[in-house]
Enzyme design. Sequence first.
Site, PDB file in Angstrom:
ATOM      1  CD  GLU A   1       4.247  16.147  14.982  1.00 32.46           C
ATOM      2  OE1 GLU A   1       5.032  15.551  15.998  1.00 32.46           O
ATOM      3  OE2 GLU A   1       4.095  15.752  13.778  1.00 32.46           O
TER       4      GLU A   1
ATOM      5  CE  LYS B   1      -8.566   2.374  12.077  1.00 27.56           C
ATOM      6  NZ  LYS B   1      -8.164   3.514  11.102  1.00 27.56           N
TER       7      LYS B   1
ATOM      8  CD1 TRP C   1     -10.938  -0.050  15.349  1.00 24.63           C
ATOM      9  CD2 TRP C   1     -10.106   1.639  16.753  1.00 24.63           C
ATOM     10  NE1 TRP C   1     -11.314   1.250  15.061  1.00 24.63           N
ATOM     11  CE2 TRP C   1     -10.896   2.300  15.847  1.00 24.63           C
ATOM     12  CE3 TRP C   1      -9.432   2.310  17.958  1.00 24.63           C
ATOM     13  CZ2 TRP C   1     -10.772   3.616  16.040  1.00 24.63           C
ATOM     14  CZ3 TRP C   1      -9.503   3.557  17.748  1.00 24.63           C
ATOM     15  CH2 TRP C   1     -10.320   4.337  16.913  1.00 24.63           C
TER      16      TRP C   1
END
Lengths: 540, 540
Positions: free
Chosen positions: A325, A435, A440
């Site tokens: 991308e 999570k 995290w």
Amino acid sequence: MMKFDLTLRVLLERANQLFPKKEIITRDYSGTFRYTYADFYKRVNRLANTLKELGVKPGDRVGTLAWNHHRHLELYFGVPCSGAVLHTLNLRLSPDQLAYVINHGEDKVIFVDKDLVPLAEAVKEKLTTVKHFVVMSDTEELPASHLSPAASYEALLSKASDQYDFPDIDEWSTAAMCYTTATTGNPKGVEYTHRGLVLHSYTAALPDALNISESDRIMPFVPMFHANAWGLPFVCTFLGTTQVFPGPRPTPEDICAVIDEHKVTLAAGVPTIWMGTLNVWETGRYDHTSLRALICGGSAVPRALHKAYLDKLGLPIIHAYGMTETTPVVLVCNPKSYMQDMNEDDKLDLASKQGILVPGLEMKVVNEDGNEVPWDGRSMGELLVRGPWIAKEYYKEPERSKPAFADGWLHTGDIVNVDPEGYCFIVDRAKDLIKSGGEWISSIDLENTIMAHPAVLEAAVIAMPHDKWVERPLACVVLKEDHRGSTTADEIIHFLTDQVPKIWLPDRVEFIEEIPKTSVGKFDKKELRQIYADVAAVEA
Amino acid sequence: MMKFDLTLRVLLERANQLFPKKEIITRDYSGTFRYTYADFYKRVNRLANTLKELGVKPGDRVGTLAWNHHRHLELYFGVPCSGAVLHTLNLRLSPDQLAYVINHGEDKVIFVDKDLVPLAEAVKEKLTTVKHFVVMSDTEELPASHLSPAASYEALLSKASDQYDFPDIDEWSTAAMCYTTATTGNPKGVEYTHRGLVLHSYTAALPDALNISESDRIMPFVPMFHANAWGLPFVCTFLGTTQVFPGPRPTPEDICAVIDEHKVTLAAGVPTIWMGTLNVWETGRYDHTSLRALICGGSAVPRALHKAYLDKLGLPIIHAYGMTETTPVVLVCNPKSYMQDMNEDDKLDLASKQGILVPGLEMKVVNEDGNEVPWDGRSMGELLVRGPWIAKEYYKEPERSKPAFADGWLHTGDIVNVDPEGYCFIVDRAKDLIKSGGEWISSIDLENTIMAHPAVLEAAVIAMPHDKWVERPLACVVLKEDHRGSTTADEIIHFLTDQVPKIWLPDRVEFIEEIPKTSVGKFDKKELRQIYADVAAVEA
């Protein structure tokens, strides 16, 4: 200032006008092929005339199923400079995926390497838009195949005129496209504009990015079917740089031989390939001293690999980061001028990071609430980027584009931390992050720590749903042959205790035979999650 | 790809985000001033708020009458990033010309250095659009002057907030403008877009152009009031490069001292300044070894100067070419990789050329019929260029723009030859070329040859009208004191006979006291032509 479009034609014409004597070299089917940019330019003109003969019109997509070689380079320019769209096809896709991307891209012609004809044959019945196949080899002879109608690339070019008047093209026109494999559903297409590719070329060449000049001799090992071979074919043509292509099915030994023979100064590829070449170079059979660096991206470069190259070959690896991308270059890891005095350990730590943002882009790192996290080298968040060579959407996928391109930023899906100097370190893919109770946990970090246990061959960590903590880690561990049945889950947990925060300790350790892998050799966590979906549900 | 405008804001924000610790240094009125990009960024924010306070609106022109220093750099970013237009004023213009450009540009505010206040005072009665003067010095005190209303730069900034939300700006908006002195009539304005300045920054930094990186320490001696100081302030900010400014009225001695003290790696200026510094460096009082090169443009660098720097200091001069209309970089003279083996003589010949086209522009060289001339190192023609940082017109001058920008190309007015490798050599200004019987005679070549005569101090060659040959050369020669009255015209002609083609031999040699010069020290051939208009008419 003049309205002057940023198009690939300017790159192409410059190579021919100023660097007609410079060379392009391919490890071709029958040995080394070499020609000049002047020859290249004439053949790009012949190719443009050929495309016209085949009925390719501005905006039509032209697929390529090909290795890295000079013919592919001709397509890199001949297709977009004549106004059509180069659609590079990933030759490692499954037949279903390959058929999907050709049909979704509506490719009109497919250019296919002679040894990849079986791939095209395997999907030809499913193709809905393809009108012609053109088979590329080093002769005018057309190999026997079930492709129809099919023609020989060299035969078509030899018949075509070497004079073509390249049209004026709007810089916002699509020059190329590439599909990225999605974690769920069909591959997603990314379109590259002429403008984006030109600007990306400028940036990649800068001294503080990849530092590319006319005097370089550059080999992209990274496939030309993947994210524009990191833009190198465009940069090199712009600057008149010698290009060296490894050709079909190169082995690590081939790579080392080509670098030696053609005195390559800079080569680009994923970590796996440089792990393979290290062993070859260590035999001493090939000279690597023409290289000033290796560029490495696609996945994280292990610190140990940086160290091995420096210790054994005196060769730095330049870490870079990007994705389909992003054209792809986003981050490049060069130390700043005032960091030159760092000790070796700190230098390796720095080299293991993906780097700082290249000039021209903007980034931010946000947590789940969309707030920016501090650049303290610890706080984690998703990397968001925007800029002139960042995709604005997935091709003909408005619904799937919404979350990935929300608010004018590309949400990379990569969880990073950023140190106070702006160097980013990729902690995990967002979807792989665990999570747990507001904290995290990096699955990659945990895997790497487990894999340092002497009994462990491989380890993959995934999230299990959990009532109280939302998610908890589950470690899937493959033991080395001679440790199977003797090493226990408790031993693994015990091994981790001093090395990771307590809340990172996996709730379960599953010993398995093998970790499922994707088509490009990465751990297939999607598959693992399916396998353990029921277990987790019961546990939770 | 995203619609993401190429604006100076991206350059500014990058410096602050990634290089907050890097430095900007000025030889200021009261000694060395230094601060970081983080400090700089805050002051640019303060400046943007100040401009708002002063009533400056998007598109308004803001004039600067200033030397090279960090305050001028703040204006380079604060003005365009807030949406206004930076109008750099040439402090060497005559009062009439200065008043003309301020009025024609419709400047709303003038920022003026304290020692240049007399210049502003000399024109203030003639100014029709200026609402405020802001006087820049290193204190908050406002020096006494006849400017009104006037305020102190430092006082205004200290009162302003250091938080400003820079607006989104269209890349086609004008960021800056600069007037170029015309050979006839009033100065002509050139507007620079954000897009053009950003793309020019990319190109200038490329390894094959000026090769600028974060690790450099760069001093633009070329004035910031002239063609964006060759774009260096923009490039350096983009890359976080250390910037060193020579401040007010620097002498060659000051330049050498600043380069020594601040370990400058690259400095840029016109040949005259490097002629002056050579003498200083030869005294051995200052160290120059931090320099990797000098960039030299503005007028042709004599071969002897290249040689003197190489022989005496081991320092290469990089020749570059551009003009106000081209932002300015168009040509840079770096040898190609396969030219490295040239002998010293050939290297000097190459260095004396203006160079090859930088990536992103297009050029052609045409004769009087508009046909391209061959790249044979001999054939002469006018250099035409086009590209994203080339002006498309003169500001509010549609009639005067027509010939200069005909057919989408800038007609540079420079007559060049191009060698087979693409290196351009400027033979003459088109208006100074002597067109004799279909042949072109370079006035510069002829002057240089005459000036090699031991009795000659200076020589300027102009065209006389001629019935048969259309034009013929007339040489205006200034003899050295002790040769006056003794050296004859015949001796000069005799001296030339073996060195130039027979048709180049001047029809007349006029001995004069002094050659009239322009405000920037060039031979004023316009003046000479007026003096000899009658003579020529009689002769013809």
